[in-house]
Design a protein around this motif. Structure first.
Motif, PDB file in Angstrom:
ATOM      1  N   GLY A  66       2.867 -83.396  16.842  1.00  0.00           N
ATOM      2  CA  GLY A  66       2.356 -82.913  18.220  1.00  0.00           C
ATOM      3  C   GLY A  66       3.162 -83.566  19.445  1.00  0.00           C
ATOM      4  N   ALA A  67       3.031 -83.139  20.746  1.00  0.00           N
ATOM      5  CA  ALA A  67       3.684 -83.916  21.783  1.00  0.00           C
ATOM      6  C   ALA A  67       2.996 -84.068  22.966  1.00  0.00           C
ATOM      7  CB  ALA A  67       4.832 -82.733  22.259  1.00  0.00           C
ATOM      8  N   VAL A  68       3.150 -85.044  23.777  1.00  0.00           N
ATOM      9  CA  VAL A  68       2.620 -85.523  25.138  1.00  0.00           C
ATOM     10  C   VAL A  68       3.443 -85.514  25.835  1.00  0.00           C
ATOM     11  CG1 VAL A  68       1.479 -87.143  26.328  1.00  0.00           C
ATOM     12  CG2 VAL A  68       0.738 -87.000  23.853  1.00  0.00           C
ATOM     13  N   VAL A  69       3.368 -84.748  27.158  1.00  0.00           N
ATOM     14  CA  VAL A  69       4.602 -84.377  28.086  1.00  0.00           C
ATOM     15  C   VAL A  69       3.830 -85.088  29.432  1.00  0.00           C
ATOM     16  CG1 VAL A  69       5.836 -82.959  29.266  1.00  0.00           C
ATOM     17  CG2 VAL A  69       5.325 -82.500  26.844  1.00  0.00           C
ATOM     18  N   PHE A  70       4.869 -85.725  30.088  1.00  0.00           N
ATOM     19  CA  PHE A  70       4.550 -86.245  31.303  1.00  0.00           C
ATOM     20  C   PHE A  70       5.601 -86.189  32.282  1.00  0.00           C
ATOM     21  CE2 PHE A  70       6.439 -89.773  28.911  1.00  0.00           C
ATOM     22  CZ  PHE A  70       7.397 -90.378  29.672  1.00  0.00           C
ATOM     23  N   SER A  71       5.194 -86.451  33.617  1.00  0.00           N
ATOM     24  CA  SER A  71       6.381 -86.908  34.581  1.00  0.00           C
ATOM     25  C   SER A  71       5.967 -88.183  35.261  1.00  0.00           C
ATOM     26  CB  SER A  71       6.102 -85.579  35.778  1.00  0.00           C
ATOM     27  OG  SER A  71       6.858 -85.956  36.786  1.00  0.00           O
ATOM     28  N   ASN A  72       7.159 -88.672  35.410  1.00  0.00           N
ATOM     29  CA  ASN A  72       7.080 -89.842  36.536  1.00  0.00           C
ATOM     30  C   ASN A  72       6.495 -89.899  37.931  1.00  0.00           C
ATOM     31  OD1 ASN A  72       8.412 -91.297  34.350  1.00  0.00           O
ATOM     32  ND2 ASN A  72      10.319 -91.380  35.154  1.00  0.00           N
ATOM     33  N   ARG A  73       6.587 -88.823  38.541  1.00  0.00           N
ATOM     34  CA  ARG A  73       6.128 -88.256  39.630  1.00  0.00           C
ATOM     35  C   ARG A  73       4.748 -87.806  39.567  1.00  0.00           C
ATOM     36  NH1 ARG A  73       9.746 -85.037  43.510  1.00  0.00           N
ATOM     37  NH2 ARG A  73      11.271 -86.352  43.278  1.00  0.00           N
ATOM     38  N   SER A  74       4.473 -87.119  38.640  1.00  0.00           N
ATOM     39  CA  SER A  74       3.146 -86.313  38.622  1.00  0.00           C
ATOM     40  C   SER A  74       2.250 -86.715  37.504  1.00  0.00           C
ATOM     41  CB  SER A  74       3.574 -84.730  38.300  1.00  0.00           C
ATOM     42  OG  SER A  74       4.250 -84.226  39.092  1.00  0.00           O
ATOM     43  N   GLY A  75       2.612 -87.938  36.847  1.00  0.00           N
ATOM     44  CA  GLY A  75       2.013 -88.278  35.657  1.00  0.00           C
ATOM     45  C   GLY A  75       1.748 -87.484  34.585  1.00  0.00           C
ATOM     46  N   PRO A  76       0.662 -87.321  33.621  1.00  0.00           N
ATOM     47  CA  PRO A  76       0.228 -86.501  32.802  1.00  0.00           C
ATOM     48  C   PRO A  76       0.341 -85.252  32.962  1.00  0.00           C
ATOM     49  CG  PRO A  76      -1.396 -88.423  32.888  1.00  0.00           C
ATOM     50  CD  PRO A  76      -0.697 -88.507  34.131  1.00  0.00           C
ATOM     51  N   LEU A  77       1.001 -84.427  31.943  1.00  0.00           N
ATOM     52  CA  LEU A  77       1.226 -83.010  32.410  1.00  0.00           C
ATOM     53  C   LEU A  77       0.713 -82.000  31.170  1.00  0.00           C
ATOM     54  CD1 LEU A  77       4.986 -82.885  33.479  1.00  0.00           C
ATOM     55  CD2 LEU A  77       2.863 -82.768  35.033  1.00  0.00           C
ATOM     56  N   GLY A  78       0.305 -82.821  30.209  1.00  0.00           N
ATOM     57  CA  GLY A  78      -0.449 -81.977  29.129  1.00  0.00           C
ATOM     58  C   GLY A  78      -0.044 -82.655  27.708  1.00  0.00           C
ATOM     59  N   GLN A  79      -0.936 -82.013  26.682  1.00  0.00           N
ATOM     60  CA  GLN A  79      -0.305 -82.452  25.306  1.00  0.00           C
ATOM     61  C   GLN A  79      -0.699 -81.168  24.552  1.00  0.00           C
ATOM     62  OE1 GLN A  79      -2.630 -85.655  25.687  1.00  0.00           O
ATOM     63  NE2 GLN A  79      -4.328 -84.995  24.465  1.00  0.00           N
ATOM     64  N   THR A  80       0.219 -80.914  23.279  1.00  0.00           N
ATOM     65  CA  THR A  80      -0.009 -79.675  22.613  1.00  0.00           C
ATOM     66  C   THR A  80      -1.454 -79.901  21.794  1.00  0.00           C
ATOM     67  OG1 THR A  80       1.180 -80.592  20.568  1.00  0.00           O
ATOM     68  CG2 THR A  80       2.742 -79.714  22.417  1.00  0.00           C
ATOM     69  N   LYS A  81      -1.767 -78.603  21.099  1.00  0.00           N
ATOM     70  CA  LYS A  81      -3.022 -78.858  20.627  1.00  0.00           C
ATOM     71  C   LYS A  81      -3.042 -79.686  19.381  1.00  0.00           C
ATOM     72  CE  LYS A  81      -1.505 -74.896  17.413  1.00  0.00           C
ATOM     73  NZ  LYS A  81      -1.816 -73.370  17.032  1.00  0.00           N
ATOM     74  N   ASN A  82      -1.988 -79.912  18.672  1.00  0.00           N
ATOM     75  CA  ASN A  82      -2.122 -81.077  17.629  1.00  0.00           C
ATOM     76  C   ASN A  82      -1.892 -82.358  18.155  1.00  0.00           C
ATOM     77  OD1 ASN A  82      -1.700 -79.064  15.723  1.00  0.00           O
ATOM     78  ND2 ASN A  82       0.104 -79.487  14.758  1.00  0.00           N
ATOM     79  N   ALA A  83      -1.459 -82.501  19.341  1.00  0.00           N
ATOM     80  CA  ALA A  83      -1.541 -83.737  19.778  1.00  0.00           C
ATOM     81  C   ALA A  83      -2.734 -84.365  20.107  1.00  0.00           C
ATOM     82  CB  ALA A  83      -0.543 -83.961  21.182  1.00  0.00           C
ATOM     83  N   ASP A  84      -3.564 -83.173  20.695  1.00  0.00           N
ATOM     84  CA  ASP A  84      -5.068 -83.507  21.024  1.00  0.00           C
ATOM     85  C   ASP A  84      -5.704 -84.044  19.609  1.00  0.00           C
ATOM     86  OD1 ASP A  84      -5.343 -82.751  23.537  1.00  0.00           O
ATOM     87  OD2 ASP A  84      -5.422 -80.549  23.260  1.00  0.00           O
ATOM     88  N   THR A  85      -5.500 -83.482  18.565  1.00  0.00           N
ATOM     89  CA  THR A  85      -5.904 -83.839  17.371  1.00  0.00           C
ATOM     90  C   THR A  85      -6.022 -85.269  16.905  1.00  0.00           C
ATOM     91  OG1 THR A  85      -6.039 -81.540  16.730  1.00  0.00           O
ATOM     92  CG2 THR A  85      -6.568 -83.173  14.970  1.00  0.00           C
ATOM     93  N   LEU A  86      -4.388 -85.434  16.826  1.00  0.00           N
ATOM     94  CA  LEU A  86      -3.998 -86.607  16.484  1.00  0.00           C
ATOM     95  C   LEU A  86      -4.460 -87.738  17.290  1.00  0.00           C
ATOM     96  CD1 LEU A  86      -0.273 -86.074  15.687  1.00  0.00           C
ATOM     97  CD2 LEU A  86      -1.966 -86.278  14.195  1.00  0.00           C
ATOM     98  N   LEU A  87      -4.476 -87.664  18.814  1.00  0.00           N
ATOM     99  CA  LEU A  87      -4.983 -88.757  19.596  1.00  0.00           C
ATOM    100  C   LEU A  87      -6.433 -88.851  19.518  1.00  0.00           C
ATOM    101  CD1 LEU A  87      -3.019 -87.791  22.985  1.00  0.00           C
ATOM    102  CD2 LEU A  87      -2.599 -89.929  21.589  1.00  0.00           C
ATOM    103  N   LYS A  88      -7.110 -88.126  19.231  1.00  0.00           N
ATOM    104  CA  LYS A  88      -8.574 -88.292  18.999  1.00  0.00           C
ATOM    105  C   LYS A  88      -8.771 -88.958  17.870  1.00  0.00           C
ATOM    106  CE  LYS A  88     -10.366 -84.062  21.205  1.00  0.00           C
ATOM    107  NZ  LYS A  88     -10.868 -82.536  21.463  1.00  0.00           N
ATOM    108  N   MET A  89      -8.130 -88.583  16.564  1.00  0.00           N
ATOM    109  CA  MET A  89      -8.113 -89.427  15.315  1.00  0.00           C
ATOM    110  C   MET A  89      -7.887 -90.734  15.432  1.00  0.00           C
ATOM    111  SD  MET A  89      -6.450 -88.148  11.812  1.00  0.00           S
ATOM    112  CE  MET A  89      -6.524 -86.277  12.056  1.00  0.00           C
ATOM    113  N   TRP A  90      -6.747 -90.843  16.146  1.00  0.00           N
ATOM    114  CA  TRP A  90      -6.157 -92.274  16.217  1.00  0.00           C
ATOM    115  C   TRP A  90      -6.982 -93.331  17.197  1.00  0.00           C
ATOM    116  CZ3 TRP A  90      -0.053 -91.273  16.911  1.00  0.00           C
ATOM    117  CH2 TRP A  90       0.479 -90.730  15.862  1.00  0.00           C
ATOM    118  N   LYS A  91      -7.344 -92.593  18.046  1.00  0.00           N
ATOM    119  CA  LYS A  91      -8.051 -93.736  18.730  1.00  0.00           C
ATOM    120  C   LYS A  91      -9.576 -93.874  18.309  1.00  0.00           C
ATOM    121  CE  LYS A  91      -6.501 -91.875  23.195  1.00  0.00           C
ATOM    122  NZ  LYS A  91      -6.550 -90.996  24.509  1.00  0.00           N
ATOM    123  N   GLU A  92     -10.033 -93.245  17.482  1.00  0.00           N
ATOM    124  CA  GLU A  92     -11.299 -93.438  16.716  1.00  0.00           C
ATOM    125  C   GLU A  92     -11.163 -94.339  15.680  1.00  0.00           C
ATOM    126  OE1 GLU A  92     -12.744 -89.327  15.539  1.00  0.00           O
ATOM    127  OE2 GLU A  92     -13.376 -89.072  17.666  1.00  0.00           O
ATOM    128  N   GLY A  93      -9.682 -94.600  15.426  1.00  0.00           N
ATOM    129  CA  GLY A  93      -9.472 -95.349  14.281  1.00  0.00           C
ATOM    130  C   GLY A  93      -9.026 -94.872  12.836  1.00  0.00           C
TER     131      GLY A  93
END
Length: 633
Positions: free
Chosen positions: A606-633
């Motif tokens: 998955g991918a997380v996309v951001f901008s230095n000026r605008s901050g977080p711009l979003g993440q792909t559907k797989n990135a959502d799944t991975l981040l939730k899983m990783w943050k939960e340990g």
């Protein structure tokens, strides 16, 4: 009268490299081609031999187009000797030379008594008769050159073509080769065309000269014209000082002359620290085994190119001998260019045919697993180790020595230079790595960066089945500020090589991969572009415009997006039209699609996309799944 001549000849591979070539070779004469390596001398020679089809024009042999000859008829007219003929197994030198008789033996290839006599005569002509019963794979490279010349002579050609036949020959061997070629030309009335990189030898051998350079091919010149100082300086791009150093009273060995094309430029290659180490080992061994310090040492690199250089020094020591070769990176100047690589060699008569290799001052030690060598070993990779061993075995065989060698490789100034490399980060401490898989440094090559990237991803795989990839420092900063909870997951900085990094992650069998990057790079993934360098593609505004149009943007908005200078400017346009959310969602879907295609099911990505000026711009559907899983340990 010309026996071989060309009319408006163009040579090359998929496109002409050199054009308008008009040369003539006469029977009984020797025509020498000179010029920097990589300019096309070998290509010209292979076209004259019929191995390469002309890109234009014609080659005439004995007044008839070369293309009109059958292969058998051509083989009876001309012979070609190349320096990189593959080695054969379980074949004597007599059998190798006898292969030149096959144009005359018929379909069964049976040698008559006359054929065998012709083979013996050819071997004698090149002073190789004593090699007849030797295994071709177990003789020196210089001896192999003589046998290959004998094979060409066995064809009884009327035209003989030779590509740098003096490679690996010592002074006596070169003198004998010159004598053989003169005999073939004068007494057997053969037309000879030969490429040479040694100008002093070419000057003594040539009846006529053709100069080959990236700018084109000269007319046939007299030796006086070709070797005039002004012509040589122009041909090789030498300054007056360089010419004086090479051809004055203090003549020195010319620099390595092999070139590759990069766009409109011709860039000079160099040779690796591994090649330097092998050359130094050969020089030190020769001094120990013969009692004479070599003026030059040479070897054929794994890439097939010959490197022959003069040592900085070669001297006896209390333990044996040491020889220094200065690293030449060509036009790819790096931290190691100009440093002496020193090989200290000691004889080990009690250990037949063995070679032990270690690192000395300026050569690093491996401190982390996953590198080419185990932890604690000297950072001398396996290919340089193999080159060193092969070089020593050749020297031992030539001298009739059955013992072994102990080698220590050092790099003068290597410890300081290593601080300017990736070594400390990769786990090589205290000095440089002795590297090189091909033996040759190709300037502007991405291979060194990819090799380092491969090592980092391999080391990450030893720690985890999860991986975070960040194209640059922006991504690393974003991770540190916004995703601190992921600090236990290995992070690798991958520059623009997103596709290569994903392929490497697949080969290392990662299970989950997260890409975190600035929109300026990652938006290109929505178009399937996996190398995000601007030289490869810069379609950022086009992608924003396309996805905006899919989301209902009007012509004014699309035109504004196409005219935007940066991705932040594109975001501002989308904000003005109230379209940032849907357009980013559309881009993220496209990014996910192309990431999945590249991963091909090997892992979840998955991918997380951001901008230095605008901050977080979003993440792909797989990135959502991975981040939730990783943050939960």
């Amino acid at each position: 009268m010309s026996y071989c001549e060309t009319h408006a000849l163009a040579v090359g591979y998929s496109a002409p490299l050199l054009q308008d070539i008009a040369l003539q070779a006469e029977r009984g004469k020797i025509l020498v081609l000179i010029g920097p390596n990589g300019a096309g001398k070998s290509t010209v020679l292979k076209t004259l031999a019929g191995q390469l089809a002309p890109q234009g024009g014609a080659v005439l042999l004995d007044g008839q187009s070369l293309t009109d000859y059958t292969p058998a008829a051509r083989a009876r007219k001309l012979a070609l000797m190349l320096p990189h003929t593959p080695r054969t197994e379980l074949t004597t030198c007599f059998e190798v030379a006898a292969a030149g008789r096959y144009p005359y033996t018929g379909r069964l290839g049976i040698l008559t008594a006359a054929d065998k006599a012709a083979v013996r005569e050819a071997l004698a002509l090149v002073q190789a008769q004593e090699l007849a019963d030797r295994d071709f794979t177990r003789i020196s490279d210089g001896q192999r050159q003589r046998v290959l010349l004998a094979r060409a002579v066995c064809q009884q050609p009327e035209l003989l073509l030779l590509d740098e036949p003096t490679s690996f020959l010592d002074v006596k061997g070169k003198a004998e080769l010159m004598e053989s070629l003169r005999t073939l030309a004068r007494e057997r009335n053969i037309a000879i065309i030969v490429t040479l990189h040694e100008l002093e030898l070419a000057r003594k051998l040539a009846d006529a000269v053709v100069c080959v350079s990236p700018r084109g091919v000269s007319a046939v010149l007299t030796p006086q014209e070709a070797f005039a100082e002004e012509n040589v300086r122009t041909l090789f791009g030498l300054s007056a000082e360089q010419y004086a150093a090479l051809f004055g009273k203090t003549a020195a060995k010319p620099k390595f002359e092999h070139y590759i094309r990069s766009g409109q430029k011709l860039l000079r290659c160099g040779y690796t620290t591994g090649t330097c180490a092998a050359l130094g080992a050969a020089g030190a061994a020769r001094l120990l085994l013969t009692g004479r310090a070599p003026e030059t040492v040479g070897l054929r690199t794994p890439k097939g190119l010959v490197v022959e250089v003069a040592p900085q020094f070669c001297r006896l020591t209390a333990a044996g001998a040491e020889c220094a070769i200065v690293k030449d990176g060509g036009d790819d100047v790096d931290a190691t260019t100009g440093l002496p690589v020193i090989a200290a060699v000691a004889l080990r008569p009690d250990a037949p045919h063995t070679v032990t290799i270690d690192g000395g001052v300026g050569v690093g030690r491996v401190t982390k697993p996953g590198l080419d060598q185990p932890v604690g070993a000297a950072a001398i990779n396996h290919v340089p180790r193999q080159m060193i061993a092969e070089a020593l075995h050749r020297e031992a065989e030539a001298a009739g020595y059955d013992g072994g060698f102990a080698v220590v490789i050092s790099v003068d100034g290597g410890e300081e230079a290593a601080k300017r490399t990736f070594n400390p980060h990769l786990g090589v401490e205290g000095g440089l790595s002795v590297l090189g898989t091909s033996g040759i440094v190709e300037p502007m090559s991405q291979q060194a960066l990819l090799d380092s990237l491969q090592l980092e991803i391999h080391q990450a795989a030893l720690r985890s089945r999860r991986l975070i990839l960040a194209p640059g420092n922006y991504g690393l900063d974003y991770l540190a500020e916004n995703l601190k909870e992921l600090r236990e997951i290995p992070v690798v900085k991958i520059s623009n090589f997103i596709g290569d990094a994903l392929d490497m992650a697949a080969s290392e069998q990662f299970e989950q991969v997260l890409l975190v990057g600035h929109v300026g790079k990652l938006v290109k993934l929505a178009g399937g572009i996996m190398n995000t360098h601007s030289r490869q593609a810069d379609c950022r505004t086009e992608l924003f415009c396309t996805h905006a149009a899919l989301c209902g943007a009007d012509t004014v908005t699309c035109r504004a997006l196409m005219d935007a200078a940066t991705t932040d400017a594109c975001l501002a346009v989308l904000d003005g039209a109230g379209l940032r959310g849907p357009v980013m969602a559309s881009l993220l879907d496209a990014i996910q699609t192309h990431l999945d295609r590249r991963a091909a099911g090997a892992f979840t990505v998955g991918a997380v996309v951001f901008s230095n000026r605008s901050g977080p711009l979003g993440q792909t559907k797989n990135a959502d799944t991975l981040l939730k899983m990783w943050k939960e340990g």
